[in-house]
Design a protein around this motif. Structure first.
Motif, PDB file in Angstrom:
ATOM      1  N   MET A 180      40.134  23.765 -11.563  1.00  0.00           N
ATOM      2  CA  MET A 180      40.420  24.896 -10.679  1.00  0.00           C
ATOM      3  C   MET A 180      41.145  24.426  -9.433  1.00  0.00           C
ATOM      4  O   MET A 180      40.750  23.425  -8.818  1.00  0.00           O
ATOM      5  N   GLY A 181      42.169  25.165  -9.062  1.00  0.00           N
ATOM      6  CA  GLY A 181      42.929  24.797  -7.869  1.00  0.00           C
ATOM      7  C   GLY A 181      42.978  25.926  -6.860  1.00  0.00           C
ATOM      8  O   GLY A 181      42.817  27.100  -7.204  1.00  0.00           O
ATOM      9  N   TRP A 182      43.174  25.537  -5.612  1.00  0.00           N
ATOM     10  CA  TRP A 182      43.476  26.481  -4.537  1.00  0.00           C
ATOM     11  C   TRP A 182      44.893  26.184  -4.040  1.00  0.00           C
ATOM     12  O   TRP A 182      45.257  25.011  -3.858  1.00  0.00           O
ATOM     13  N   PHE A 183      45.623  27.245  -3.818  1.00  0.00           N
ATOM     14  CA  PHE A 183      46.979  27.155  -3.293  1.00  0.00           C
ATOM     15  C   PHE A 183      47.120  28.148  -2.149  1.00  0.00           C
ATOM     16  O   PHE A 183      46.276  29.037  -1.988  1.00  0.00           O
ATOM     17  N   LYS A 237      57.774  30.840   2.798  1.00  0.00           N
ATOM     18  CA  LYS A 237      57.546  29.486   2.300  1.00  0.00           C
ATOM     19  C   LYS A 237      57.137  29.522   0.833  1.00  0.00           C
ATOM     20  O   LYS A 237      56.661  30.534   0.330  1.00  0.00           O
ATOM     21  N   GLU A 238      57.315  28.390   0.167  1.00  0.00           N
ATOM     22  CA  GLU A 238      56.887  28.284  -1.213  1.00  0.00           C
ATOM     23  C   GLU A 238      55.364  28.119  -1.278  1.00  0.00           C
ATOM     24  O   GLU A 238      54.735  27.669  -0.325  1.00  0.00           O
ATOM     25  N   PRO A 263      51.845  23.863  -9.099  1.00  0.00           N
ATOM     26  CA  PRO A 263      51.451  25.244  -9.405  1.00  0.00           C
ATOM     27  C   PRO A 263      52.099  25.797 -10.669  1.00  0.00           C
ATOM     28  O   PRO A 263      51.571  26.724 -11.276  1.00  0.00           O
ATOM     29  N   ARG A 264      53.211  25.221 -11.085  1.00  0.00           N
ATOM     30  CA  ARG A 264      53.873  25.717 -12.288  1.00  0.00           C
ATOM     31  C   ARG A 264      53.068  25.457 -13.552  1.00  0.00           C
ATOM     32  O   ARG A 264      53.308  26.072 -14.591  1.00  0.00           O
TER      33      ARG A 264
END
Length: 121
Positions: free
Chosen positions: A33-36, A42-43, A105-106
């Motif tokens: 699991m990730g947080w972005f 901004k990207e 993220p891709r």
């Protein structure tokens, strides 16, 4: 998998917030699991990632030492504890799932709707 992020809000610089991301489905424990986060213009940028077991974590340099990612697989929830917040942490924060322990993220497949964090100076 459906993800529901919550916990965002307005906080003064130096304050703290805890974000939560609850997942539906029975496969939560099999995903990293990730947080972005993403600010206007901004990207989307990587913040933190936690392995499916919860034993391994990785952070962006900009948040290391201030943010902590954790998870509770019994509750199908991942958390982001954010301390010593700065105005530059202001962004829409997203949680996402991935089958690999990565920062790109891709490579993440399921995303939550985002929760807004605003840090005032």
């Amino acid at each position: 998998v459906q993800l529901q992020a919550s916990g965002g809000g307005l906080v003064q610089a130096g304050g703290s917030l805890r974000l939560s991301c609850e997942a539906s489905g029975r496969t939560f424990g099999s995903y990293h699991m990730g947080w972005f986060r993403q600010s206007p213009g901004k990207e989307r940028e990587f913040v933190a990632v936690i392995s499916s077991s919860g034993r391994t974590t990785s952070y962006a340099d900009s948040v290391k030492g201030r943010f902590t990612i954790s998870r509770d697989n019994t509750k199908a929830t991942v958390y982001l504890q954010m301390n010593s917040l700065k105005p530059e942490d202001t962004a829409l924060y997203y949680c996402a799932t991935c089958s690999s322990f990565v920062r790109d993220p891709r490579l993440y497949n399921y995303w939550g709707q985002g929760t807004l964090v605003t840090v005032s100076s």
